[in-house]
Enzyme design. Structure first.
Site, PDB file in Angstrom:
ATOM      1  N   SER A 288       0.838  -1.198   0.000  1.00  0.00           N
ATOM      2  CA  SER A 288       0.000   0.000   0.000  1.00  0.00           C
ATOM      3  C   SER A 288       0.879   1.257   0.000  1.00  0.00           C
ATOM      4  O   SER A 288       1.668   1.454  -0.930  1.00  0.00           O
ATOM      5  CB  SER A 288      -0.954  -0.037   1.200  1.00  0.00           C
ATOM      6  OG  SER A 288      -2.007   0.888   1.034  1.00  0.00           O
TER       7      SER A 288
ATOM      8  N   ASP B  72      -9.326  -4.969  -5.023  1.00  0.00           N
ATOM      9  CA  ASP B  72      -8.646  -3.766  -4.529  1.00  0.00           C
ATOM     10  C   ASP B  72      -9.053  -2.573  -5.380  1.00  0.00           C
ATOM     11  O   ASP B  72      -8.827  -2.559  -6.590  1.00  0.00           O
ATOM     12  CB  ASP B  72      -7.133  -3.970  -4.593  1.00  0.00           C
ATOM     13  CG  ASP B  72      -6.348  -2.806  -4.009  1.00  0.00           C
ATOM     14  OD1 ASP B  72      -6.969  -1.845  -3.520  1.00  0.00           O
ATOM     15  OD2 ASP B  72      -5.106  -2.863  -4.049  1.00  0.00           O
TER      16      ASP B  72
ATOM     17  N   HIS C 254      -7.593  -5.633  -0.537  1.00  0.00           N
ATOM     18  CA  HIS C 254      -6.426  -4.839  -0.168  1.00  0.00           C
ATOM     19  C   HIS C 254      -5.905  -5.312   1.191  1.00  0.00           C
ATOM     20  O   HIS C 254      -6.650  -5.422   2.156  1.00  0.00           O
ATOM     21  CB  HIS C 254      -6.812  -3.363  -0.092  1.00  0.00           C
ATOM     22  CG  HIS C 254      -5.628  -2.451  -0.047  1.00  0.00           C
ATOM     23  ND1 HIS C 254      -4.904  -2.119  -1.168  1.00  0.00           N
ATOM     24  CD2 HIS C 254      -5.036  -1.792   0.992  1.00  0.00           C
ATOM     25  CE1 HIS C 254      -3.924  -1.300  -0.835  1.00  0.00           C
ATOM     26  NE2 HIS C 254      -3.976  -1.100   0.469  1.00  0.00           N
TER      27      HIS C 254
END
Length: 345
Positions: free
Chosen positions: A179, A281, A311
């Site tokens: 991320s 995601d 995610h």
């Protein structure tokens, strides 16, 4: 990879243990995406470093990189090989940047401590998990500055890393992050590569592993619209993270966020990349554009897709895709390591 598909219409199937943790993370955010700090801090449990090896032989220690800015890292090291009579061969080192939108978590957060231990064990590599400074107290480019500082520290202190009982191969250094940590991985890789020609350093970035990297822009992509709130990540949340991290008044088209298109600068020494994409995601379209930018500049990139992944899936060992990802990362490290030694998963 990327684009509009039927994921928003499909039922997301996750173990209840994962659902509970994702729900708790979502609950720590308000509807406008801002973070309920007290509530989040109560759930962000920490793990301490362990000088004694755990059941898999991994030990850890914290090291101060720059006390003036509170920058430190947690170093994970596997135990020496069983053949104690032989001189231990140098092993790769993975410099890891945790996720959390530049705003949340730390190198001591339990999910990241556990994940880095897992990488250390399964890749048989020393892992240096960087506790970079967080926004909004420390906006762009603080996290990138801290990443470069961590590499400089590693370059100068590889022979004396705490907890490391095996030699480190600085020519087989891999940057990795999920991320926001994936975003940091890109920008730190670019900075180091751009300076490599004039930098008197032994450390060479052999590869970059970007796990569902956090990129964005003012435009709303099809995935952002279709997958908003499908799991713990929401568009309101990502917008909030960018407002906290980017310079005040900057838009999401800032160079830190929008890493795609012809305008992306990539140094000649930019390393081979592995980009991990999840089908559920909402950031996957931006990740697809990032891959296109790398390929457009002639950079080698391996895309690893998990159609049913949300995610942050990598942090849940109970998910099959998490195990598959670690196997893929191990292969990537083996392929690009200068020693090219065999390491079992």
């Amino acid at each position: 990879m990327g684009g509009s598909d039927d994921h928003a219409r499909r039922t997301l199937s996750l173990p209840w243990t994962v659902r509970v943790q994702l729900a708790a993370l979502a609950l720590a955010h308000r509807r406008d995406g801002s973070v309920r700090r007290l509530l989040f801090s109560l759930g962000d449990l920490k793990s301490g470093a362990t000088s004694r090896p755990d059941a898999s032989g991994v030990r850890s220690a914290d090291v101060t990189i720059d006390a003036s800015r509170g920058l430190w890292a947690r170093v994970f090291s596997p135990s020496p090989a069983a053949n104690a009579d032989a001189e231990p061969a140098p092993i790769p080192v993975v410099v890891y940047f945790h996720g959390g939108g530049f705003v949340l978590f730390s190198a001591a957060s339990r999910p990241y401590d556990a994940f880095c231990r897992r990488l250390c064990r399964d890749l048989r590599a020393v892992v240096v998990s960087v506790n970079y400074r967080l926004a909004p107290e420390h906006r762009f480019p603080a996290a990138y500055d801290d990443g470069v500082a961590a590499l400089r520290y590693l370059d100068a202190n590889a022979d004396s890393l705490p907890a490391a009982h095996v030699p480190v191969d600085l020519s087989s250094c891999f940057l990795a992050g999920d991320s926001a940590g994936g975003n940091i991985t890109h920008h730190v890789s670019q900075r180091w590569a751009a300076a490599s020609a004039s930098l008197p350093a032994n450390l060479r970035i052999a590869g970059a592993v970007l796990i569902q990297p956090f990129f964005g822009g003012e435009e709303r992509t099809a995935a952002e619209v279709a997958l908003d709130g499908v799991s713990a990540l929401s568009v309101a949340g990502t917008d909030h993270y960018w407002r906290e991290f980017l310079p005040e008044g900057a838009t999401r088209d800032h160079e830190a966020a929008r890493v795609c298109g012809e305008g992306v600068e990539l140094a000649d020494a930019f390393p081979p990349a592995m980009v991990v994409v999840g089908g559920f995601d909402l950031l996957k379209d931006w990740q697809a554009r990032y891959v296109e930018a790398l390929r457009g500049k002639g950079k080698p990139v391996r895309v690893v897709e998990y159609p049913d992944a949300v995610h942050g899936f990598h942090a849940f060992p109970e998910l099959a895709d998490s195990g598959k990802f670690v196997e893929e990362m191990n292969l990537f490290v083996q392929e690009h390591s200068s020693t090219n030694t065999k390491r079992a998963v």
